[in-house]
Design a protein around this motif. Structure first.
Motif, mmCIF file in Angstrom:
data_model
loop_
_atom_site.group_PDB
_atom_site.id
_atom_site.type_symbol
_atom_site.label_atom_id
_atom_site.label_comp_id
_atom_site.label_asym_id
_atom_site.label_seq_id
_atom_site.Cartn_x
_atom_site.Cartn_y
_atom_site.Cartn_z
ATOM 1 N N GLY A 26 10.162 -19.963 25.088
ATOM 2 C CA GLY A 26 9.373 -19.277 24.143
ATOM 3 C C GLY A 26 9.853 -18.502 22.892
ATOM 4 N N VAL A 27 10.871 -17.748 23.168
ATOM 5 C CA VAL A 27 11.487 -16.885 21.848
ATOM 6 C C VAL A 27 12.187 -17.767 20.790
ATOM 7 C CG1 VAL A 27 13.957 -16.627 22.577
ATOM 8 C CG2 VAL A 27 12.620 -14.799 21.533
ATOM 9 N N THR A 28 12.434 -18.919 20.943
ATOM 10 C CA THR A 28 13.100 -19.609 19.721
ATOM 11 C C THR A 28 11.906 -19.917 18.598
ATOM 12 O OG1 THR A 28 14.494 -20.876 21.235
ATOM 13 C CG2 THR A 28 13.981 -21.825 19.069
ATOM 14 N N GLY A 83 13.330 -10.008 25.456
ATOM 15 C CA GLY A 83 12.492 -11.015 24.576
ATOM 16 C C GLY A 83 13.942 -11.131 23.363
ATOM 17 N N TYR A 84 14.459 -9.834 22.877
ATOM 18 C CA TYR A 84 15.598 -9.785 22.054
ATOM 19 C C TYR A 84 16.970 -10.451 22.594
ATOM 20 C CZ TYR A 84 19.255 -8.136 19.040
ATOM 21 O OH TYR A 84 20.483 -8.069 18.283
ATOM 22 N N ALA A 199 7.231 -10.982 11.208
ATOM 23 C CA ALA A 199 6.761 -12.256 10.425
ATOM 24 C C ALA A 199 6.043 -13.106 11.489
ATOM 25 C CB ALA A 199 7.550 -13.124 9.477
ATOM 26 N N PRO A 200 4.889 -13.754 11.229
ATOM 27 C CA PRO A 200 4.292 -14.448 12.376
ATOM 28 C C PRO A 200 5.128 -15.961 12.215
ATOM 29 C CG PRO A 200 2.826 -14.314 10.477
ATOM 30 C CD PRO A 200 3.873 -13.585 10.303
ATOM 31 N N PRO A 201 4.841 -16.971 13.140
ATOM 32 C CA PRO A 201 5.522 -17.938 13.273
ATOM 33 C C PRO A 201 5.199 -18.735 12.137
ATOM 34 C CG PRO A 201 4.487 -17.778 15.615
ATOM 35 C CD PRO A 201 4.114 -16.516 14.600
ATOM 36 N N ALA A 202 6.189 -19.408 11.497
ATOM 37 C CA ALA A 202 5.924 -20.298 10.234
ATOM 38 C C ALA A 202 5.232 -21.418 10.676
ATOM 39 C CB ALA A 202 7.700 -20.772 9.807
ATOM 40 N N ALA A 203 5.129 -21.919 11.692
ATOM 41 C CA ALA A 203 4.453 -23.251 12.070
ATOM 42 C C ALA A 203 3.526 -22.893 13.360
ATOM 43 C CB ALA A 203 5.282 -24.525 11.946
#
Length: 295
Positions: A26-28, A83-84, A199-203
């Motif tokens: 999920g983190v990717t 997560g990091y 930043a929110p996910p780009a897509a």
């Protein structure tokens, strides 16, 4: 322990060992903050529904600051650190780092009480940390500078769990279920500000990522907590904590099977040394022998 209790213990270990696999997936696409915020929110909603279904108290009599503290040090901060760490570290390595929590708990409690362990307890503590040094030292040789920080974050998450375990022993509020439920909502509140700086996910995330997030929240947090509480009711908190010794085995197994992670000699040896030291320092060796005999 009955056969049913042993099966619950193995199932819980398998679920919590798999959590590191789903974090890596999920983190990717989501990044640490968004992934963990969604995880605790799904878990909180699941436990809320479970509370209504099982007719349990939603929060109980615990003061609000209890959930704020517990949600911060037991969930929000360690989840964010893992997560990091997942951006650089293998799922198998994170599961092993997680197993060092009892070592840190023993050490921090000794420092707090100004009474260092003696005899077998001290030997177990030194043995466990030798395993940490071996594992971290060999891993650091192949990591970038960013990877070193990720390794530190993984150990930091384990330290958070150690601090939380010390706190919960002195702050006995309400049932385990209400503590878990309140803790997840508090963790959601703690993680919400982190989204403002991320930043929110780009897509739109892929179906695999969304499935990993839901599984993390519902299965690895919600269902796992319910299973853990049931186990505590059946065999007691001390016996239920033997799950700590089984999680790394499943974490390493799932990482190798589903992510193709290479398991080096240092992972196997370091894990064995850490678990041996933990079992000695926490006094679990005689308990495990008794459990095996009762089986």
């Amino acid at each position: 322990m009955s056969v049913g209790a042993w099966l619950k213990l193995l199932l819980l270990s398998a679920i919590w060992g798999a959590s590191f696999l789903f974090i890596r997936i999920g983190v990717t696409e989501l990044g640490p903050a968004w992934l963990m915020f969604l995880r605790v929110t799904f878990a909180a909603l699941f436990l809320l529904g479970g509370a209504f279904y099982l007719k349990r108290a939603l929060i109980g009599s615990a003061p609000l600051q209890h959930f704020i503290i517990l949600g911060g040090i037991n969930t929000a901060l360690p989840f964010l650190l893992y997560g990091y760490a997942a951006t650089e570290l293998a799922a198998s390595l994170m599961s092993v780092l997680n197993a060092t929590a009892p070592l840190w708990s023993t050490l921090l409690l000794a420092i707090w009480q100004r009474s260092m362990p003696k005899g077998a307890a001290l030997g177990g503590l030194v043995t466990g940390f030798c395993g940490v040094v071996l594992l971290a030292g060999v891993e650091s040789l192949s990591l970038s500078s960013q990877g070193i920080w990720a390794l530190a974050a993984g150990l930091g998450a384990a330290i958070c769990y150690a601090i939380a375990s010390i706190y919960t022993k002195s702050a006995n509020y309400g049932s385990a279920y209400s503590n878990a439920h309140g803790c997840m909502w508090a963790a959601s509140a703690w993680l919400l500000p982190a989204l403002l700086f991320t930043a929110p996910p780009a897509a739109m995330p892929s179906a695999g990522t969304l499935a990993a997030v839901v599984t993390l929240g519902v299965l690895c947090s919600g269902v796992a907590y319910l299973l853990y509480f049931r186990l505590i009711d059946e065999v007691g908190a001390t016996s239920a904590l033997t799950v700590t010794f089984l999680i790394p085995a499943f974490g390493i197994l799932w990482g190798a099977l589903f992510l193709g992670e290479h398991i080096g000699w240092h992972t196997v040896v370091g894990t064995a040394i850490i678990l041996l030291g933990t079992s000695i320092s926490t006094g679990s060796v005689p308990r495990l022998r008794r459990l095996a005999g009762e089986r």
